[in-house]
Design a protein around this motif. Sequence first.
Motif, PDB file in Angstrom:
ATOM      1  N   GLN A   6       1.095  -1.068   0.091  1.00  0.00           N
ATOM      2  CA  GLN A   6       0.023  -0.255   0.068  1.00  0.00           C
ATOM      3  C   GLN A   6       0.821   1.198  -0.606  1.00  0.00           C
ATOM      4  O   GLN A   6       0.288   2.801   0.168  1.00  0.00           O
ATOM      5  N   LEU A   7       2.657   1.344  -0.118  1.00  0.00           N
ATOM      6  CA  LEU A   7       3.150   2.507   0.013  1.00  0.00           C
ATOM      7  C   LEU A   7       3.903   2.478  -1.584  1.00  0.00           C
ATOM      8  O   LEU A   7       4.428   1.341  -2.091  1.00  0.00           O
ATOM      9  N   GLU A   8       3.767   3.446  -1.465  1.00  0.00           N
ATOM     10  CA  GLU A   8       4.976   3.497  -2.745  1.00  0.00           C
ATOM     11  C   GLU A   8       6.130   4.268  -3.177  1.00  0.00           C
ATOM     12  O   GLU A   8       6.319   4.985  -1.939  1.00  0.00           O
ATOM     13  N   PHE A   9       7.523   3.538  -3.112  1.00  0.00           N
ATOM     14  CA  PHE A   9       8.520   4.218  -2.543  1.00  0.00           C
ATOM     15  C   PHE A   9       9.396   3.622  -4.014  1.00  0.00           C
ATOM     16  O   PHE A   9       9.406   2.340  -4.089  1.00  0.00           O
ATOM     17  N   SER A  10      10.658   3.630  -4.206  1.00  0.00           N
ATOM     18  CA  SER A  10      12.186   3.288  -4.860  1.00  0.00           C
ATOM     19  C   SER A  10      12.550   1.794  -4.336  1.00  0.00           C
ATOM     20  O   SER A  10      12.439   1.649  -2.794  1.00  0.00           O
ATOM     21  N   SER A  11      13.383   1.141  -5.226  1.00  0.00           N
ATOM     22  CA  SER A  11      14.052   0.647  -4.924  1.00  0.00           C
ATOM     23  C   SER A  11      15.543   0.669  -3.943  1.00  0.00           C
ATOM     24  O   SER A  11      15.554   0.013  -2.653  1.00  0.00           O
ATOM     25  N   ASP A  52      -4.790   2.912   9.706  1.00  0.00           N
ATOM     26  CA  ASP A  52      -5.637   1.878   8.948  1.00  0.00           C
ATOM     27  C   ASP A  52      -4.038   0.519   9.015  1.00  0.00           C
ATOM     28  O   ASP A  52      -4.422  -0.329   7.519  1.00  0.00           O
ATOM     29  N   GLY A  53      -3.452   0.302   9.734  1.00  0.00           N
ATOM     30  CA  GLY A  53      -2.549  -1.049   9.371  1.00  0.00           C
ATOM     31  C   GLY A  53      -1.349  -0.084   8.204  1.00  0.00           C
ATOM     32  O   GLY A  53      -0.668  -0.873   8.233  1.00  0.00           O
ATOM     33  N   VAL A  54      -1.319   0.836   7.911  1.00  0.00           N
ATOM     34  CA  VAL A  54      -0.746   1.450   7.271  1.00  0.00           C
ATOM     35  C   VAL A  54       0.758   2.387   7.547  1.00  0.00           C
ATOM     36  O   VAL A  54      -0.145   3.679   8.126  1.00  0.00           O
ATOM     37  N   VAL A  83       3.180  -3.273  13.018  1.00  0.00           N
ATOM     38  CA  VAL A  83       1.970  -2.569  11.712  1.00  0.00           C
ATOM     39  C   VAL A  83       1.160  -3.711  12.788  1.00  0.00           C
ATOM     40  O   VAL A  83      -0.439  -2.169  13.018  1.00  0.00           O
ATOM     41  N   ASP A  84       1.466  -4.062  13.108  1.00  0.00           N
ATOM     42  CA  ASP A  84       0.099  -5.083  13.745  1.00  0.00           C
ATOM     43  C   ASP A  84      -0.101  -4.260  15.163  1.00  0.00           C
ATOM     44  O   ASP A  84      -1.303  -4.286  15.812  1.00  0.00           O
ATOM     45  N   ALA A  85       1.232  -3.806  15.975  1.00  0.00           N
ATOM     46  CA  ALA A  85       0.712  -3.953  17.173  1.00  0.00           C
ATOM     47  C   ALA A  85       0.229  -1.894  17.376  1.00  0.00           C
ATOM     48  O   ALA A  85      -0.361  -1.941  17.616  1.00  0.00           O
ATOM     49  N   ILE A  86       0.382  -1.125  15.961  1.00  0.00           N
ATOM     50  CA  ILE A  86       0.108   0.078  16.244  1.00  0.00           C
ATOM     51  C   ILE A  86      -1.450  -0.034  15.838  1.00  0.00           C
ATOM     52  O   ILE A  86      -2.055   0.844  16.657  1.00  0.00           O
ATOM     53  N   ALA A  87      -2.114  -1.103  14.756  1.00  0.00           N
ATOM     54  CA  ALA A  87      -3.147  -0.488  14.836  1.00  0.00           C
ATOM     55  C   ALA A  87      -3.722  -1.975  16.014  1.00  0.00           C
ATOM     56  O   ALA A  87      -4.977  -1.497  15.639  1.00  0.00           O
TER      57      ALA A  87
END
Length: 141
Positions: A6-11, A52-54, A83-87
């Motif tokens: 769900q994220l856009e990022f470069s290599s 929302d988990g992102v 991520v799960d802990a935050i969500a």
Amino acid sequence: MHPLNQLEFSSRIAKRAQYEAFEFTLVSEGVQIRNGSHEHPGEHEYLVRSDDGVPASCTCPADEHYEGACKHRVAVAIRRPLVDAIATKVDPKVVAPDGGRIDTPADPSENGPVSDEECSECLDDFPCWECVRTGKKPLPE
């Protein structure tokens, strides 16, 4: 769906998110992330917030000035337990640095007296973690 999808990022960002020496601390607002790769890590500490988990935002300058997710957001997304802990709004006091849960050892008095019974996991003079955690055996001094 995994947060990375769900994220856009470069290599380049993906590589840096993996190899830099990030240190994570779960806080009530999200994840405090410190970059231990820098000479002065305290000057490279940022807060990543999740939606929302992102990992949705970071307080670093790169997240504000460039398109796509910064390396800090990607670093958090890579570590799914964080991520799960935050969500799930897990209490920061019960999450280990690797994202696992910290079970507070039970009060040994609740488990009865310390036992001398043999445990197949214990070494000769050193108890296994489960025996220590449950209060069945103490750590040697």
